[in-house]
Scaffold this active site. Structure first.
Site, short mmCIF file in Angstrom:
data_model
loop_
_atom_site.label_atom_id
_atom_site.label_comp_id
_atom_site.label_asym_id
_atom_site.label_seq_id
_atom_site.Cartn_x
_atom_site.Cartn_y
_atom_site.Cartn_z
N GLU A 218 13.13 -47.23 18.60
CA GLU A 218 14.22 -47.79 19.40
C GLU A 218 13.63 -48.88 20.29
O GLU A 218 12.65 -48.64 21.00
CB GLU A 218 14.87 -46.67 20.23
N ASP B 295 20.19 -47.11 12.14
CA ASP B 295 21.29 -46.80 13.06
C ASP B 295 21.34 -47.95 14.08
O ASP B 295 21.09 -47.78 15.26
CB ASP B 295 20.96 -45.46 13.73
N ASP C 218 25.34 -54.17 15.77
CA ASP C 218 25.85 -55.17 14.82
C ASP C 218 24.87 -56.34 14.68
O ASP C 218 23.95 -56.48 15.48
CB ASP C 218 27.22 -55.65 15.30
#
Lengths: 283, 283
Positions: B110, B159, B162
């Site tokens: 992340e 995941d 956009d």
């Protein structure tokens, strides 16, 4: 401009809705005996029909609903000739039904003549088949209309509003029993059966009643972007028929001219999430 | 309070969105190097995470997205042991991955530590497994992270946000090629692949690239009430694996503890509408 289903708002803490930008004033706005009927131009979705301010259909996304309610039951019937559409005065369901070459007659029973009038004027791509010679329009309350119809229809599609206002009587055991008696052998009934996410209670209550009346009651689901939660359910109901495609050639013809429907999707829509199974199960 | 995906608004005339009523002030509001990270309490949907004002996840409807992105690819793999989750700092995807008894290690890559921090504090049911001993968290740019990973993962789940802002580089052929090289034999990659209704162009562009990189690229779809259009797509990608359930016992275990996933749905989600097929086809 924002349209929300006020009904859901009252009964459900989830405040879903779709933002629809209105362009200019209303194209149509009349109060009937039953409800306020309005049509306006939107940005992106084409003309939009609302009843009492609730989103009913839009030119751009109407195919989701109309293909789902029509082609799944009709392609599950061997040879549908005589079809009844209850509600659906905009004509979208009738238009899809008439794509099936076997269909000889469609009765449309709509309580509110203004819905038909407004749709003919301002939703021409949706209402395009309402003047077809195979269509008979009855401006009547379906609750009364259905009572003396025995053994006449192959497929009955209940394209109703929600269980409120003029639509309430279309969600009762008595009504479903009368619909059942209006069917010929091998007949299939499909009502829209509400949102499994935005109004669980109404959907659950509906399936409890449907299971009392029909031997086979199967939920099927699909996306409808402009409806609360964006996801909608329909009930495949019959006493003596399953949901298999009966005439693969007819189904393939429908697939060729559809935005949504195909013969894989026909089965896929019945493969519903666990939480939908629970809402639709027979106790 | 209204959240709309501003990006869709720019590129698409359809102005979809979900109305979320905010209760009180923000629980969390920080600007990171990459984006504004906010969490607030909503009416009906529980706590909600937004990035730059765009809806990311809510406590009440997160299961739609997280079950779909995790269980379809993982149950299509014989024996997934080593899994990479790219993005997904809220922890929902990691939580679902860890429900598979075969999984020994999950790497979470992340880019934004504040997403993890905020989710741990204010989305405890979503981030609940981020401290599990099988999870390694890398606060890094996945574009760099993936470059030296060769032949290590059974399943990679993308995941992402956009194709804008920090997410842009996750939608390139070079990135997909690097992801492919990070896979072991029989490996499966599944990125979220945008809304087939609210942003057709981005979805189409993405599938053109995926087909260049992977032998098998299949779209699958499901409802996500809080995302634009209410309907979302994911891409099942592999060079040597199909989408069949490989270990029916593991899949049935997942079915038992899921709100959405079941072994019928596993196949049903691939039976997509015609317009989705077109967006995802190989030219």
């Amino acid at each position: 401009m924002l349209f929300k289903n006020k009904y859901y708002k009252e009964i459900n803490p989830l405040k879903y809705g779709v933002i629809i930008e209105k362009e200019g004033g209303n194209l149509y706005s009349e109060k009937s005996k039953f409800q306020k009927v309005e049509i306006f131009k939107s940005t992106g979705l084409g003309n939009v029909l609302t009843l009492d301010g609730l989103m009913m259909t839009s030119v751009e996304d109407e195919f989701f609903y109309h293909e789902m309610i029509a082609h799944i039951p009709l392609n599950s019937h061997k040879n549908p000739k005589n079809v009844l559409v209850i509600g659906g005065g905009d004509g979208g369901t009738v238009r899809e039904v008439l794509k099936h070459s076997s269909v000889e007659n469609v009765d449309l029973c709509e309580i509110d003549s203004l819905v038909i009038e407004a749709s003919k004027k301002f939703l021409p791509t949706i209402s395009s088949k309402l003047d077809d010679s195979r269509v008979k329009i009855y401006v009547e309350d379906a609750i009364k209309f259905i009572k003396d119809k025995k053994n006449c229809y192959d497929v009955v599609l209940i394209d109703s509003t929600d269980p409120m206002g003029p639509g309430v009587g279309l969600f009762t055991e008595e009504f479903y029993n009368n619909v059942k008696e209006s069917l010929r052998e091998g007949g299939i009934v499909t009502p829209q059966s509400e949102s499994p996410f935005a109004n669980k209670n109404e959907m659950r209550n509906m399936y409890i009643l449907l299971h009392k009346v029909f031997n086979t009651v199967m939920p099927y689901c699909g996306p409808i972007p402009t409806y609360p939660g964006g996801y909608w359910s329909f009930a495949f109901c019959s006493n003596d028929e399953n949901n298999q495609i009966k005439d693969i050639n007819r189904a393939k013809e429908i697939e060729k001219i559809s935005k949504l429907y195909n013969t894989d999707l026909h089965y896929g829509v019945f493969m519903v999430p666990n939480f939908v199974r629970k809402l639709a199960e027979n106790e």
